[in-house]
Design an enzyme around this catalytic site. Sequence first.
Site, PDB file in Angstrom:
ATOM      1  N   GLN A   1      19.260  12.490   0.272  1.00 35.44           N
ATOM      2  CA  GLN A   1      20.459  12.842   1.050  1.00 35.44           C
ATOM      3  C   GLN A   1      20.944  14.247   0.658  1.00 35.44           C
ATOM      4  OE1 GLN A   1      20.328  10.494   3.084  1.00 35.44           O
ATOM      5  NE2 GLN A   1      19.329   9.135   1.640  1.00 35.44           N
ATOM      6  N   GLY A   2      21.225  15.055   1.671  1.00 34.76           N
ATOM      7  CA  GLY A   2      21.685  16.426   1.406  1.00 34.76           C
ATOM      8  C   GLY A   2      20.556  17.439   1.513  1.00 34.76           C
ATOM      9  N   ASP A   3      19.317  16.951   1.508  1.00 35.84           N
ATOM     10  CA  ASP A   3      18.172  17.861   1.681  1.00 35.84           C
ATOM     11  C   ASP A   3      17.801  17.995   3.149  1.00 35.84           C
ATOM     12  OD1 ASP A   3      17.834  18.283  -1.067  1.00 35.84           O
ATOM     13  OD2 ASP A   3      16.708  16.418  -1.260  1.00 35.84           O
ATOM     14  N   SER A   4      18.314  17.105   3.982  1.00 38.82           N
ATOM     15  CA  SER A   4      18.001  17.110   5.410  1.00 38.82           C
ATOM     16  C   SER A   4      18.162  18.479   6.027  1.00 38.82           C
ATOM     17  CB  SER A   4      18.947  16.172   6.152  1.00 38.82           C
ATOM     18  OG  SER A   4      18.469  14.883   6.035  1.00 38.82           O
TER      19      SER A   4
ATOM     20  N   HIS B   1      20.386  15.776  13.231  1.00 41.34           N
ATOM     21  CA  HIS B   1      21.379  14.825  12.690  1.00 41.34           C
ATOM     22  C   HIS B   1      22.388  15.518  11.769  1.00 41.34           C
ATOM     23  CE1 HIS B   1      18.839  14.161   8.981  1.00 41.34           C
ATOM     24  NE2 HIS B   1      20.023  14.015   8.451  1.00 41.34           N
TER      25      HIS B   1
ATOM     26  N   ASP C   1      14.562  15.078  15.901  1.00 41.06           N
ATOM     27  CA  ASP C   1      15.581  15.486  14.934  1.00 41.06           C
ATOM     28  C   ASP C   1      15.393  16.964  14.561  1.00 41.06           C
ATOM     29  OD1 ASP C   1      17.636  15.392  13.176  1.00 41.06           O
ATOM     30  OD2 ASP C   1      16.615  14.190  11.648  1.00 41.06           O
TER      31      ASP C   1
END
Length: 285
Positions: free
Chosen positions: A215-218, A81, A126
């Site tokens: 969010q942003g650690d994905s 993603h 993912d």
Amino acid sequence: MVYPPVFSSNILNQISTMVVILQVHNIFGANTNISQDIRIINGSYAFYQEHFSYQVSLSKFGQHFCGGTILNLEYIVTAAHCIYNNRRPSDITVNLGSLKQGLGVRRKVTDIFMHPGYDNKNLRHDIAILKIPSLGNFTNFIKNITLPDSSPKAGTNCTVAGWGVTETSDSGTLHLKYAKVPIISTPRCRASYKDQLKKEMFCAGYLEGGSDACQGDSGGGLICDQILTGVVSWGHECGEKYYPGVYTDVFYYKDWIRSKSNCLKLISSHLIIFICLFINLLLLK
Ligand code: ARG
């Protein structure tokens, strides 16, 4: 995971890290509640680069957008993603070897392998692989991580790290943060996420709420006993009660990762050379 103390040869680097940690605390106005409210939502600042030598930041036009993990000298694992809306390899830069966003070694991505089954609606499969020009060799600060030999075990203590959203900053952190999160059994996690939790996903974190990725650690790795066990994928909010973080189960994708990251190709090319040598020897006789 408890890290053993490491005596770095580069004391200046550690001092500068400490200074930055203090600065980041000031910038984000670190408050006294931080130890109670333990939600990267609510981890700690990473101190030794050596402990996070596998961790990378992906950036586009100088802006961090996701994490990733070093697989070998030429390949990075991340979440599909993260790449879904960034399909042009040369737009993505991999930043390696630094706890600080924007510093360290940079490599432009040359190829993207998104899992062919990736579904942007339910985040199934993912996972993605990025190819970069070879790093040449590993150092204490830039190293690869091992792929798992078994599926994740509930209760295992793991570490997740990233530059994503924290409890005090919606725009993420300039200095890498990490959190320790145990793996949660699938039946227990399914009680929360129902059939949104697919069989190639697992949960890690705290059902009572607490430390979590955000969010942003994905795309970053969930590291358990020095093994890349999961990839940060999704979650309902961050650090919320009953809703721990959801990770892509790396073990499930091991063969696919290997086939894309050249390990198999390498073995087969060695095999071909071996067979050629053998035939040559036979012909010479
Ligand atoms: N999807 C998020 C990202 O793109 C990661 C969310 C993880 N959430 C969580 N609660 N663990 O960065």
